[in-house]
Design a protein around this motif. Structure first.
Motif, short mmCIF file in Angstrom:
data_model
loop_
_atom_site.label_atom_id
_atom_site.label_comp_id
_atom_site.label_asym_id
_atom_site.label_seq_id
_atom_site.Cartn_x
_atom_site.Cartn_y
_atom_site.Cartn_z
N MET A 128 31.77 -98.07 45.22
CA MET A 128 32.25 -96.68 45.26
C MET A 128 32.09 -96.00 43.90
O MET A 128 31.70 -94.83 43.82
CB MET A 128 33.71 -96.64 45.71
N ARG A 144 28.84 -94.80 43.45
CA ARG A 144 28.54 -93.80 44.48
C ARG A 144 27.59 -94.34 45.56
O ARG A 144 26.79 -93.61 46.13
CB ARG A 144 27.95 -92.52 43.85
N TRP A 177 28.21 -95.09 48.69
CA TRP A 177 29.23 -94.96 49.73
C TRP A 177 28.88 -95.75 50.98
O TRP A 177 29.75 -96.39 51.59
CB TRP A 177 29.43 -93.48 50.06
N ARG A 178 27.63 -95.71 51.37
CA ARG A 178 27.22 -96.42 52.59
C ARG A 178 27.38 -97.92 52.42
O ARG A 178 27.84 -98.62 53.34
CB ARG A 178 25.77 -96.07 52.90
N HIS A 182 27.10 -88.16 49.98
CA HIS A 182 28.47 -87.60 49.98
C HIS A 182 29.07 -87.76 51.35
O HIS A 182 28.38 -87.87 52.32
CB HIS A 182 28.45 -86.14 49.58
#
Length: 242
Positions: free
Chosen positions: A105, A108, A110-111, A242
């Motif tokens: 996280m 970044r 996120w997936r 995002h």
């Protein structure tokens, strides 16, 4: 002729990519089917009592001859096995998962963070549900060398260790440049998983078939993690998700 070269080159590249993707999908499907078949076969044999003899024989191989209350080897080995079994315990694997998810996280990714969390939670929930469904008692052949709080089939330590350690391996291997490095990552993960499974039988808290079923169940989640997280990392990636 010059105008056709880029088009033919692109078509050739797309064909190779399609071939690789098809091969990966087929391999994943076959491996997943084999894992499901293995789990269901073990579960069926266990319910019919067909695995009791082999379970007892394998468990007694890890006991001193003539004294099934005494684990094989010196006292320090028994203590070492408790340390090894902790690597597949709920507390350690929860901490490992949290660190991995938070790290992803912060980067970044996120997936990937969602995938890691999904694999860990999915493996834990399916293991718990199946323990309740099969309701197999813990081994009664030898004294337990570790505290236990739930049913025996499948082994939660084995399920979670395969799911989480191999998913982490897929994540690390995706960023490795050399094939030898990727192989080493998977070999380390496999060695840890094997030792954890062996420790559960050694400590007398799981039958060998519990461990084998846990490996089969965990492999299903590891395959999901591999497909979700294992794509190669590319430098200079595009905009952040995002």
């Amino acid at each position: 002729m010059l105008g056709r070269l880029p088009v033919s080159g692109l078509a050739s590249t797309l064909g190779r990519v399609r071939g690789r993707l098809s091969g990966a999908v087929i391999a994943t499907f076959m491996a997943g089917s084999l894992a499901i078949w293995g789990f269901l076969t073990l579960a069926g044999e266990m319910r019919e009592g067909e695995t009791r003899a082999i379970d007892e024989r394998l468990m007694l191989l890890m006991r001193e001859r003539g004294d099934q209350n005494d684990p094989l080897g010196p006292r320090w080995l028994e203590e070492a096995m408790r340390d090894v079994t902790a690597l597949g315990g709920f507390t350690v694997l929860t901490l490992v998962t949290i660190v991995a998810v938070v790290t992803l996280m912060r980067a970044r990714r996120w997936r990937k963070a969602l995938g890691m969390a999904t694999v860990a939670l999915g493996a834990e929930l399916t293991s718990d549900v199946l323990k309740l469904a099969y309701a197999r008692p813990r081994p009664d052949l030898v004294p337990h060398g570790s505290y236990v709080y739930s049913n025996s089939f499948p082994s939660g330590h084995s399920t979670l260790s395969v799911a989480i350690y191999f998913t982490l391996a897929a994540l690390l291997a995706a960023g490795a440049v050399r094939p030898s490095s990727r192989r080493m990552i998977y070999m380390v993960a496999g060695s840890v998983v094997l030792m954890i499974g062996a420790s559960r039988v050694y400590l007398g808290v799981h039958w060998p078939t519990d461990v084998a079923a846990g490996w089969a169940l965990g492999s299903i989640w590891a395959l999901i993690g591999w497909r979700w997280l294992g794509e190669p990392t590319t430098a200079g990636a595009g905009p952040t998700q995002h």
